[in-house]
Design an enzyme around this catalytic site. Sequence first.
Site, PDB file in Angstrom:
ATOM      1  N   GLU A  68     -12.522  20.529  90.786  1.00  0.00           N
ATOM      2  CA  GLU A  68     -14.053  20.113  90.792  1.00  0.00           C
ATOM      3  C   GLU A  68     -14.432  20.923  89.496  1.00  0.00           C
ATOM      4  O   GLU A  68     -14.241  22.158  89.206  1.00  0.00           O
ATOM      5  CB  GLU A  68     -14.744  20.882  91.949  1.00  0.00           C
ATOM      6  CG  GLU A  68     -15.994  20.474  91.988  1.00  0.00           C
ATOM      7  CD  GLU A  68     -16.977  21.012  93.119  1.00  0.00           C
ATOM      8  OE1 GLU A  68     -16.748  20.779  94.257  1.00  0.00           O
ATOM      9  OE2 GLU A  68     -18.145  21.955  92.803  1.00  0.00           O
TER      10      GLU A  68
ATOM     11  N   LYS B  52     -11.187  27.118  94.140  1.00  0.00           N
ATOM     12  CA  LYS B  52     -12.586  27.605  93.808  1.00  0.00           C
ATOM     13  C   LYS B  52     -12.434  29.083  93.652  1.00  0.00           C
ATOM     14  O   LYS B  52     -11.712  29.733  94.615  1.00  0.00           O
ATOM     15  CB  LYS B  52     -13.636  27.017  95.085  1.00  0.00           C
ATOM     16  CG  LYS B  52     -14.970  27.589  94.587  1.00  0.00           C
ATOM     17  CD  LYS B  52     -16.008  26.978  95.549  1.00  0.00           C
ATOM     18  CE  LYS B  52     -17.403  27.303  95.157  1.00  0.00           C
ATOM     19  NZ  LYS B  52     -18.572  26.895  96.115  1.00  0.00           N
TER      20      LYS B  52
ATOM     21  N   HIS C  52     -16.084  24.211  89.733  1.00  0.00           N
ATOM     22  CA  HIS C  52     -15.466  25.332  90.314  1.00  0.00           C
ATOM     23  C   HIS C  52     -14.577  26.042  89.171  1.00  0.00           C
ATOM     24  O   HIS C  52     -14.507  27.000  88.890  1.00  0.00           O
ATOM     25  CB  HIS C  52     -14.514  24.809  91.362  1.00  0.00           C
ATOM     26  CG  HIS C  52     -15.234  24.401  92.569  1.00  0.00           C
ATOM     27  ND1 HIS C  52     -14.588  23.967  93.888  1.00  0.00           N
ATOM     28  CD2 HIS C  52     -16.642  24.627  92.807  1.00  0.00           C
ATOM     29  CE1 HIS C  52     -15.673  23.953  94.903  1.00  0.00           C
ATOM     30  NE2 HIS C  52     -16.876  23.953  94.252  1.00  0.00           N
TER      31      HIS C  52
ATOM     32  N   GLU D 284      -8.457  21.825  97.277  1.00  0.00           N
ATOM     33  CA  GLU D 284      -9.474  21.998  95.992  1.00  0.00           C
ATOM     34  C   GLU D 284      -9.634  23.689  95.728  1.00  0.00           C
ATOM     35  O   GLU D 284     -10.093  24.345  96.631  1.00  0.00           O
ATOM     36  CB  GLU D 284     -10.597  21.342  96.929  1.00  0.00           C
ATOM     37  CG  GLU D 284     -12.042  21.574  95.748  1.00  0.00           C
ATOM     38  CD  GLU D 284     -13.126  20.828  96.285  1.00  0.00           C
ATOM     39  OE1 GLU D 284     -12.989  20.106  97.063  1.00  0.00           O
ATOM     40  OE2 GLU D 284     -14.312  21.373  96.134  1.00  0.00           O
TER      41      GLU D 284
ATOM     42  N   ASP E 283     -23.258  22.798  91.460  1.00  0.00           N
ATOM     43  CA  ASP E 283     -23.080  21.204  91.880  1.00  0.00           C
ATOM     44  C   ASP E 283     -24.261  20.155  91.362  1.00  0.00           C
ATOM     45  O   ASP E 283     -24.705  19.499  92.134  1.00  0.00           O
ATOM     46  CB  ASP E 283     -23.257  21.128  93.399  1.00  0.00           C
ATOM     47  CG  ASP E 283     -21.730  21.931  93.992  1.00  0.00           C
ATOM     48  OD1 ASP E 283     -20.844  21.894  93.498  1.00  0.00           O
ATOM     49  OD2 ASP E 283     -22.002  22.167  95.330  1.00  0.00           O
TER      50      ASP E 283
ATOM     51  N   ASP F  38     -19.647  15.967 109.400  1.00  0.00           N
ATOM     52  CA  ASP F  38     -20.716  15.095 108.821  1.00  0.00           C
ATOM     53  C   ASP F  38     -21.053  13.647 109.583  1.00  0.00           C
ATOM     54  O   ASP F  38     -22.251  13.330 109.559  1.00  0.00           O
ATOM     55  CB  ASP F  38     -20.452  14.526 107.270  1.00  0.00           C
ATOM     56  CG  ASP F  38     -20.185  15.682 106.302  1.00  0.00           C
ATOM     57  OD1 ASP F  38     -20.586  16.835 106.750  1.00  0.00           O
ATOM     58  OD2 ASP F  38     -19.424  15.391 105.376  1.00  0.00           O
TER      59      ASP F  38
ATOM     60  N   MET G  92     -11.374   8.883 101.146  1.00  0.00           N
ATOM     61  CA  MET G  92     -11.028  10.392 101.500  1.00  0.00           C
ATOM     62  C   MET G  92     -12.074  10.991 102.498  1.00  0.00           C
ATOM     63  O   MET G  92     -12.975  10.321 102.555  1.00  0.00           O
ATOM     64  CB  MET G  92     -11.342  11.275 100.087  1.00  0.00           C
ATOM     65  CG  MET G  92     -11.138  12.677 100.490  1.00  0.00           C
ATOM     66  SD  MET G  92     -12.576  13.581 100.898  1.00  0.00           S
ATOM     67  CE  MET G  92     -13.298  13.991  99.257  1.00  0.00           C
TER      68      MET G  92
ATOM     69  N   ASP H 141     -22.179  28.145  92.348  1.00  0.00           N
ATOM     70  CA  ASP H 141     -21.554  26.898  91.994  1.00  0.00           C
ATOM     71  C   ASP H 141     -23.034  26.031  92.162  1.00  0.00           C
ATOM     72  O   ASP H 141     -23.457  25.735  93.288  1.00  0.00           O
ATOM     73  CB  ASP H 141     -21.152  26.899  93.513  1.00  0.00           C
ATOM     74  CG  ASP H 141     -20.389  25.652  93.692  1.00  0.00           C
ATOM     75  OD1 ASP H 141     -20.089  24.741  92.564  1.00  0.00           O
ATOM     76  OD2 ASP H 141     -20.025  25.108  94.676  1.00  0.00           O
TER      77      ASP H 141
ATOM     78  N   ASP I 202     -13.417  15.957  92.070  1.00  0.00           N
ATOM     79  CA  ASP I 202     -14.786  16.321  92.176  1.00  0.00           C
ATOM     80  C   ASP I 202     -15.582  16.289  91.062  1.00  0.00           C
ATOM     81  O   ASP I 202     -15.728  17.339  90.317  1.00  0.00           O
ATOM     82  CB  ASP I 202     -14.951  17.433  93.136  1.00  0.00           C
ATOM     83  CG  ASP I 202     -14.702  17.189  94.538  1.00  0.00           C
ATOM     84  OD1 ASP I 202     -14.380  15.845  94.866  1.00  0.00           O
ATOM     85  OD2 ASP I 202     -14.871  18.137  95.424  1.00  0.00           O
TER      86      ASP I 202
ATOM     87  N   ASP J  72     -19.165  15.108  93.786  1.00  0.00           N
ATOM     88  CA  ASP J  72     -19.487  16.143  94.935  1.00  0.00           C
ATOM     89  C   ASP J  72     -20.434  16.841  94.106  1.00  0.00           C
ATOM     90  O   ASP J  72     -20.454  18.023  93.756  1.00  0.00           O
ATOM     91  CB  ASP J  72     -18.235  16.867  95.058  1.00  0.00           C
ATOM     92  CG  ASP J  72     -18.539  17.990  96.249  1.00  0.00           C
ATOM     93  OD1 ASP J  72     -19.562  18.102  96.737  1.00  0.00           O
ATOM     94  OD2 ASP J  72     -17.628  18.967  96.475  1.00  0.00           O
TER      95      ASP J  72
ATOM     96  N   HIS K 237     -16.731  14.819 105.740  1.00  0.00           N
ATOM     97  CA  HIS K 237     -16.325  16.050 106.620  1.00  0.00           C
ATOM     98  C   HIS K 237     -16.181  15.592 107.849  1.00  0.00           C
ATOM     99  O   HIS K 237     -17.175  14.591 108.468  1.00  0.00           O
ATOM    100  CB  HIS K 237     -16.912  17.280 106.604  1.00  0.00           C
ATOM    101  CG  HIS K 237     -17.259  18.156 105.358  1.00  0.00           C
ATOM    102  ND1 HIS K 237     -18.151  17.782 104.327  1.00  0.00           N
ATOM    103  CD2 HIS K 237     -16.476  19.059 104.682  1.00  0.00           C
ATOM    104  CE1 HIS K 237     -17.839  18.441 103.171  1.00  0.00           C
ATOM    105  NE2 HIS K 237     -16.760  19.157 103.515  1.00  0.00           N
TER     106      HIS K 237
END
Length: 389
Positions: free
Chosen positions: A220, A186, A223, A184, A260, A60, A91, A258, A248, A290, A57
């Site tokens: 994802e 969700k 998701h 994306e 992950d 980040d 990406m 979620d 993802d 992810d 991001h």
Amino acid sequence: MTSGPYEPQPEDRFTFGLWTVGNPGRDPFGVEVREPLDPVDIVHHLADIGAYGVTLHDNDLVPADASASEREVLLKRFRAALDSTGLKVPMTTVNLFTRPIFKEGALTANDPDVRRFALAKALDAIDLGAELGASIFVLWGGREGTEAHAAKPVAEALDRLAEAINAMTTYIAERNYSTRIALEPKPNEPRGDILLPTVGHALAFIESLDSPELVGVNPEFAHETMSGLSFHHGVAQALWAGKLFHIDLNAQRIGRFDQDFRFGSEEVKEAFYLVHLLETSGYSGMRHFDAHPYRTEGPEGVWDFARGCIRTYLILKEKAARFEADSEIKAALAVARVPDLATPTKVGDGSAEALRGYVKTLDESALGRAHYGHEQLDQLVTELLLGVR
Ligand code: GLT
Ligand code: MN
Ligand code: MN
């Protein structure tokens, strides 16, 4: 570079987000349990485990309040790590969810000034991605939704989302970037309900945009699974539509928050069908993880987690090759009439008359008595995954 069974090669295209291995283990009930990791250290660790690239991001890497000169210093250090390891940044994405300004929405906030702020942040993030050589820009609308449904008319919100994405594709064209946008989906979390909740909603929405060719999806695993859907079905339809721009990978149990989790740690059969699909479809994009390490993990567990994601993918890739080569499975696929699905339904010249004439020659009760051998086929797949064939 590593070699041997289940050791990745750069051409496997495994990538991780800075926010994934760097996840400090905060959850809604507890504080951070791991120290923050320096993005430069993450790059070196990822190179050591055989990853192809790293994703991020905007914030980040560059804190939201950094000055232009601070941004340059951070970018220079990060670029030096990329250059010395050979890692790529395929990406980037934008954080439109953390800061208080986005609590009511970002690109679909009711307040036009919030939307303008969000769009400008997204354009800056597109610039950052282009500077780092990324060809995909992921857009995850975590705050684009509501809990109080009277407060968010969906059609108007979708108009505003389309307006923002059209502004992004115009910007990309003006700057001559090669960036493509991947939406994306969700269903919920952090909002009670989020716009574009599934791959299907996103695919339909894309067709209403000004430059649909520049926009695809980033599905994802967690998701789609949260909605109780088959992930590989969603991915297959995205591939069919030419819209699988990015993916993802992680793990999730149906009906949970979620999660992950490490890729393949739950829903192994679904993970197998997904890997089989990606490996047989000609998909040439990134295999992007992810996912987060469990909150129980310390600094070494983070890299056990990352190696585990890669290793499970490669094991399932080997299973996919065995599935293709197994003669009993081939015979069972024939019993299930799988090869016949490629035969067009059309009869003769394709007219309704030709169809009706042909159907008159069919024996409906004989067709109704056919058996398809799915029990045997599925048992063969189960035994393949359990390691006894
Ligand atoms: C966030 C979310 C992910 C998205 C990331 C991209 S951020 O961690 O849960 O699914 O892919 O913005
Ligand atoms: Mn994601
Ligand atoms: Mn997720």
